[in-house]
Design a protein around this motif. Structure first.
Motif, short mmCIF file in Angstrom:
data_model
loop_
_atom_site.label_atom_id
_atom_site.label_comp_id
_atom_site.label_asym_id
_atom_site.label_seq_id
_atom_site.Cartn_x
_atom_site.Cartn_y
_atom_site.Cartn_z
N GLU A 228 -0.12 10.33 -1.30
CA GLU A 228 -1.13 9.34 -1.64
C GLU A 228 -1.17 8.17 -0.66
N THR A 229 -0.44 8.27 0.43
CA THR A 229 -0.46 7.20 1.43
C THR A 229 -0.69 7.80 2.82
N CYS A 230 0.34 8.36 3.42
CA CYS A 230 0.25 8.88 4.79
C CYS A 230 -0.86 9.92 4.96
N SER B 13 -5.39 18.55 4.46
CA SER B 13 -6.15 17.30 4.58
C SER B 13 -6.21 16.62 3.22
N TYR B 14 -6.44 15.33 3.23
CA TYR B 14 -6.49 14.58 1.98
C TYR B 14 -7.78 14.89 1.22
N PRO B 15 -7.71 15.08 -0.10
CA PRO B 15 -8.92 15.37 -0.89
C PRO B 15 -9.71 14.09 -1.20
N TYR B 16 -10.44 13.61 -0.22
CA TYR B 16 -11.19 12.36 -0.40
C TYR B 16 -12.22 12.49 -1.52
N PRO B 17 -12.49 11.39 -2.22
CA PRO B 17 -13.55 11.43 -3.24
C PRO B 17 -14.91 11.64 -2.59
N PHE C 147 0.85 -1.19 0.00
CA PHE C 147 0.00 0.00 0.00
C PHE C 147 0.88 1.24 0.00
N CYS C 148 1.92 1.23 0.81
CA CYS C 148 2.86 2.35 0.86
C CYS C 148 4.00 2.18 -0.14
N HIS C 149 4.55 0.98 -0.21
CA HIS C 149 5.69 0.71 -1.09
C HIS C 149 5.16 0.21 -2.43
N GLN C 150 4.79 1.16 -3.28
CA GLN C 150 4.09 0.83 -4.52
C GLN C 150 5.01 0.67 -5.73
#
Length: 216
Positions: free
Chosen positions: A96-98, A179-183, A56-59
């Motif tokens: 895109e992760t943390c 903050s993360y731009p959630y869908p 998930f993090c190490h893509q």
């Protein structure tokens, strides 16, 4: 990697059991300070509400740049929205992760004070232990968490009795000033007018992680 332990004291002499970080004040935090990977992969709470895997993090990894999602020949990118390749020689892309679970509380988007603590007291009681659900139980953003790296059902169940389940990932453990731009998945009776802050938001989760919306 998951069996290592943090220092008992910092190089400056501060003992770990005598200091408390802001994220340790949440009701969902239990136990002493532990290593990063153990907290995210093996702690009881992580196993309850998340389903994180190493990739998930190490893509991906460019041998020279150590940049996930880089294509060496064309130097193109497959990040969301065609974002530029990640070239800071880190093994993950925090954006895109943390940031998904470590951004600030987006109170201004909801017309609330910047700090959840200022709103929480007026919304919660013995009969309403989670003030978030005052609005999010049936009115707004009712389609959520249906991604492979989260345990959606467990999150919803735990959130019935504790707002820190929600706040933890939406401001309570923030490491960043955004903050993360959630869908914005469509919800019943969703307003047709899109607010300015949401105009560039997708309407579905990243296809790599999206799960079918369960029937109610």
């Amino acid at each position: 990697m998951t069996t290592e332990k943090p220092r008992a004291a910092s190089p400056a002499g501060w003992k770990a059991d005598q200091v408390e970080a802001w994220y340790q004040t949440l009701d969902t935090y239990a136990g002493a300070q532990e290593k990063f990977h153990w907290r995210h992969l093996q702690s009881p709470y992580a196993k309850q509400v998340m389903n994180l895997q190493c990739n998930f993090c190490h893509q991906g990894n460019d041998p020279r740049e150590e940049s996930p999602h880089a294509v060496p020949i064309a130097q193109s990118s497959d990040w969301r929205g065609g974002a530029a390749n990640f070239t800071l020689r880190k093994m993950v892309n925090p954006t895109e992760t943390c940031l998904r679970c470590h951004g600030v509380f987006p109170g201004e988007n909801m017309g609330l004070p910047a700090k959840w603590e200022e709103t929480k007291e007026s919304l919660e009681s013995a009969d309403t232990p989670n003030g978030c659900l005052t609005c999010h139980a049936e009115q707004f953003r009712t389609v959520r968490h249906n991604v492979s790296y989260l345990n959606a059902k467990a999150i919803e169940e735990a959130a019935k009795t504790n707002s820190d389940v929600c706040f933890g990932c939406h401001g309570g453990r923030h490491w960043y000033r955004i903050s993360y731009p959630y869908p914005r998945h469509p919800w019943p009776d969703m307003p047709t007018d899109t607010p300015d802050w949401a105009k560039d938001r997708p309407s579905a989760s990243d296809a790599r992680f999206a799960l079918p919306v369960p029937a109610k």
